[in-house]
Design a protein around this motif. Structure first.
Motif, mmCIF file in Angstrom:
data_model
loop_
_atom_site.group_PDB
_atom_site.id
_atom_site.type_symbol
_atom_site.label_atom_id
_atom_site.label_comp_id
_atom_site.label_asym_id
_atom_site.label_seq_id
_atom_site.Cartn_x
_atom_site.Cartn_y
_atom_site.Cartn_z
ATOM 1 N N GLY A 186 0.216 7.988 -5.883
ATOM 2 C CA GLY A 186 -0.657 9.159 -5.767
ATOM 3 C C GLY A 186 0.164 10.420 -5.546
ATOM 4 N N LEU A 187 1.121 10.331 -4.631
ATOM 5 C CA LEU A 187 1.915 11.519 -4.297
ATOM 6 C C LEU A 187 2.692 12.056 -5.494
ATOM 7 C CD1 LEU A 187 3.314 10.584 -0.755
ATOM 8 C CD2 LEU A 187 1.608 12.331 -1.315
ATOM 9 N N ILE A 188 3.238 11.156 -6.308
ATOM 10 C CA ILE A 188 4.095 11.636 -7.402
ATOM 11 C C ILE A 188 3.320 12.002 -8.663
ATOM 12 C CG2 ILE A 188 6.142 10.386 -6.612
ATOM 13 C CD1 ILE A 188 5.624 8.300 -8.827
ATOM 14 N N ALA A 189 2.078 11.466 -8.805
ATOM 15 C CA ALA A 189 1.443 11.641 -10.121
ATOM 16 C C ALA A 189 -0.043 11.974 -10.126
ATOM 17 C CB ALA A 189 1.659 10.359 -10.944
ATOM 18 N N ASP A 190 -0.757 11.825 -9.008
ATOM 19 C CA ASP A 190 -2.211 11.979 -9.106
ATOM 20 C C ASP A 190 -2.795 12.308 -7.723
ATOM 21 O OD1 ASP A 190 -4.946 11.689 -9.397
ATOM 22 O OD2 ASP A 190 -4.825 9.846 -10.582
ATOM 23 N N ALA A 191 -3.026 13.605 -7.493
ATOM 24 C CA ALA A 191 -3.522 14.050 -6.182
ATOM 25 C C ALA A 191 -4.887 13.438 -5.862
ATOM 26 C CB ALA A 191 -3.607 15.583 -6.156
ATOM 27 N N ASN A 192 -5.761 13.330 -6.874
ATOM 28 C CA ASN A 192 -7.094 12.749 -6.627
ATOM 29 C C ASN A 192 -6.976 11.324 -6.127
ATOM 30 O OD1 ASN A 192 -8.662 14.856 -7.289
ATOM 31 N ND2 ASN A 192 -8.916 14.256 -9.446
ATOM 32 N N TYR A 193 -6.088 10.579 -6.787
ATOM 33 C CA TYR A 193 -5.876 9.184 -6.409
ATOM 34 C C TYR A 193 -5.350 9.102 -4.971
ATOM 35 C CZ TYR A 193 -3.813 4.470 -6.530
ATOM 36 O OH TYR A 193 -3.453 3.181 -6.245
ATOM 37 N N SER A 211 4.306 19.279 -5.341
ATOM 38 C CA SER A 211 3.030 19.389 -4.633
ATOM 39 C C SER A 211 2.525 17.953 -4.532
ATOM 40 C CB SER A 211 2.040 20.238 -5.438
ATOM 41 O OG SER A 211 1.789 19.602 -6.678
ATOM 42 N N ILE A 212 1.421 17.731 -3.813
ATOM 43 C CA ILE A 212 0.847 16.376 -3.819
ATOM 44 C C ILE A 212 0.359 16.112 -5.240
ATOM 45 C CG2 ILE A 212 -1.089 14.968 -3.019
ATOM 46 C CD1 ILE A 212 -0.763 16.270 -0.265
ATOM 47 N N GLY A 213 0.898 15.078 -5.889
ATOM 48 C CA GLY A 213 0.498 14.745 -7.258
ATOM 49 C C GLY A 213 1.509 15.163 -8.311
ATOM 50 N N SER A 214 2.638 15.743 -7.903
ATOM 51 C CA SER A 214 3.654 16.160 -8.884
ATOM 52 C C SER A 214 5.053 16.027 -8.287
ATOM 53 C CB SER A 214 3.388 17.617 -9.298
ATOM 54 O OG SER A 214 4.530 18.168 -9.902
ATOM 55 N N CYS A 215 5.963 15.445 -9.089
ATOM 56 C CA CYS A 215 7.292 15.138 -8.539
ATOM 57 C C CYS A 215 8.399 15.549 -9.509
ATOM 58 C CB CYS A 215 7.366 13.629 -8.286
ATOM 59 S SG CYS A 215 8.803 13.094 -7.363
ATOM 60 N N MET A 259 9.224 8.595 2.808
ATOM 61 C CA MET A 259 8.326 9.574 2.182
ATOM 62 C C MET A 259 8.094 10.776 3.107
ATOM 63 S SD MET A 259 5.587 7.480 -0.170
ATOM 64 C CE MET A 259 4.998 6.244 0.970
ATOM 65 N N ILE A 260 8.108 10.523 4.425
ATOM 66 C CA ILE A 260 7.948 11.648 5.361
ATOM 67 C C ILE A 260 9.218 12.515 5.335
ATOM 68 C CG2 ILE A 260 7.705 12.287 7.791
ATOM 69 C CD1 ILE A 260 5.934 9.748 8.122
ATOM 70 N N CYS A 261 10.383 11.863 5.424
ATOM 71 C CA CYS A 261 11.649 12.624 5.428
ATOM 72 C C CYS A 261 11.814 13.393 4.115
ATOM 73 C CB CYS A 261 12.841 11.689 5.609
ATOM 74 S SG CYS A 261 12.845 10.851 7.190
ATOM 75 N N GLU A 262 11.523 12.737 3.012
ATOM 76 C CA GLU A 262 11.725 13.393 1.710
ATOM 77 C C GLU A 262 10.616 14.424 1.448
ATOM 78 O OE1 GLU A 262 12.835 10.486 -1.333
ATOM 79 O OE2 GLU A 262 14.101 9.460 0.136
ATOM 80 N N PHE A 304 0.832 -1.206 0.000
ATOM 81 C CA PHE A 304 0.000 0.000 0.000
ATOM 82 C C PHE A 304 0.872 1.264 0.000
ATOM 83 C CE2 PHE A 304 -3.438 2.760 1.815
ATOM 84 C CZ PHE A 304 -4.412 2.475 0.869
ATOM 85 N N ALA A 305 2.061 1.167 0.601
ATOM 86 C CA ALA A 305 2.966 2.329 0.623
ATOM 87 C C ALA A 305 3.344 2.750 -0.804
ATOM 88 C CB ALA A 305 4.229 2.003 1.429
ATOM 89 N N GLU A 306 3.522 1.755 -1.684
ATOM 90 C CA GLU A 306 3.870 2.091 -3.076
ATOM 91 C C GLU A 306 2.685 2.752 -3.776
ATOM 92 O OE1 GLU A 306 6.902 1.884 -4.079
ATOM 93 O OE2 GLU A 306 7.837 0.295 -2.898
#
Ligand SMILES: NC(=O)c1ccc[n+]([C@@H]2O[C@H](COP(=O)([O-])OP(=O)(O)OC[C@H]3O[C@@H](n4cnc5c(N)ncnc54)[C@H](O)[C@@H]3O)[C@@H](O)[C@H]2O)c1
Ligand SMILES: [Zn+2]
Length: 355
Positions: free
Chosen positions: A183-190, A327-331, A263-266, A176-178
């Motif tokens: 979501g964090l890197i590519a899709d805020a809605n997800y 931002s959430i959804g963009s990396c 993910m928290i540290c980064e 689930f972490a992956e």
């Protein structure tokens, strides 16, 4: 349910295994091997056989479960078994298991007699959303992860959520972490959909969305020259914490648990170096801390962690490279940060528990 196209092969979702028998029959393989570990032999093989109905024409290769067996000695054993079975270049290997089986099975297949075909049937959440997609195969050398491997694509991937029924909860949460990372890197809605869902009842649609995100990224950059690096979000610090924990902790963190820490540290580094907002970091942090077990990054471990990060094979010119959120959804990728910032991010992580 659906099929995704991935660099010339298909990823089948909840289709059952009928398309696989079609592939086997159309290619006229001389022999078919199914590669399992002891756990998947017990939990997944019966389902696999039931799905195949009357097809029984395969030989089984079984190995011990666990990352510690993803090594060259086991590969030699499998290559010798293939030889004993007089397997020629026209045989097929079906990898039925988690990431260890798909990584090692893919590696053995891509090197045996300079390469035979293989099919991946991932049976853990982590291998369904991550390991079995993207063509990376590999094994560990002296406990250094994925030191030797190939980029080799399977003939097909079959994702069947039925296999997840027997998966222990801790393994489910690891995968689930992956998904959260996707979501964090590519899709805020997800990301927000996942946040309002229960990981214990992870849906086939969510798995599909994760695979779609990973597939889009690896299709655009198969050899990790650029964009594919965003999939490493949380992994620079996460891998170091995972390695440290494996060596030093009585009950080591698994991959997903370590990546949650990363993910928290980064995320902290993303606020400092990119444009991630403080409120977004707070949202990500409280979500992850609510899901994953408490972990302390001890101050005495900091130097060792930095050393692990320095030996990461993804670095360039000795510089530790990060993928950081805009931002959430963009990396973004290839972000450089100072050693002090990294240390601050580790301290930031620990402060969360003391707050
Ligand atoms: N190639 C890639 O792109 C990539 C990406 C991410 C991870 N990986 C690799 O994947 C590996 C981790 O994957 P993993 O977490 O799936 O590990 P794993 O294969 O060790 O599976 C975890 C445990 O679950 C058991 N298991 C598997 N399926 C089961 C089921 N359906 N029911 C009950 N038990 C089951 C396994 O026997 C094992 O004990 C690592 O080696 C990592 O390097 C590779
Ligand atoms: Zn990972």
């Amino acid at each position: 349910m659906k099929t995704l196209d991935s660099a010339g092969h298909s990823i089948y979702f909840e289709t059952g295994l009928a398309p696989m028998t079609d592939i086997i029959n159309s290619e006229k393989y001389s022999k078919v091997f199914v590669f399992v570990d002891r756990n998947t032999a017990e939990s997944c093989l019966p389902i696999f056989q039931e799905m195949l109905e009357d097809y029984t024409g395969f030989d089984l290769i079984e190995t011990d479960p666990g990352e510690e067996n993803k090594n060259i000695d086991f590969c030699i054993g499998i290559w010798k078994t293939l030889l004993d079975f007089e397997a020629d270049r026209k045989c097929l290997m079906i990898n039925l298991g988690g990431g260890v089986i798909t990584d090692m099975g893919g590696f053995v297949a891509s090197t045996y007699k300079r390469g035979i075909d293989f099919i991946n049937i991932p049976t853990t959440l982590l291998s369904q959303v991550d390991a079995s997609v993207g063509g990376k195969t590999g094994i560990d050398i002296d406990n250094v992860k994925n030191m030797v491997g190939t980029f080799s694509l399977p003939q097909a991937v079959f994702i069947e959520t039925l296999f997840l029924k027997s998966l222990p909860e801790r393994e489910l949460l690891s995968g689930f972490a992956e998904m959260i990372k996707h979501g964090l890197i590519a899709d805020a809605n997800y990301f927000h959909q996942l946040k309002s869902s229960n990981y214990k009842e992870v849906s086939a649609e969510a798995i599909y969305r994760s695979v779609e995100i990973k597939n889009e990224v690896v299709t655009e950059d198969p050899y990790e020259r650029g964009l594919r690096k965003i999939l490493n979000y949380g992994h620079t610090i996460g891998h170091a914490v995972e390695t440290y924990s494996l060596i030093n902790d009585k009950r080591p963190l698994n991959h997903g648990e370590a990546i949650a820490v990363g993910m928290i540290c980064e995320g902290f580094l993303s606020v400092k170096n990119n444009t991630l907002k403080e409120e977004e970091l707070a949202e990500v942090t409280s979500y992850l801390l609510g899901l994953y077990p408490k972990y302390e990054i001890k101050t005495k471990s900091h130097e060792e962690l930095i050393q692990f990060m320095q030996s990461d094979k993804k670095n360039e010119d000795g510089q530790i490279m990060f993928s950081l959120l805009n931002s959430i959804g963009s990396c973004a990728y290839n972000c450089r940060v100072t050693k002090q910032d990294i240390l601050d991010s580790l301290n930031h992580f620990n402060k969360q528990f003391k707050a």
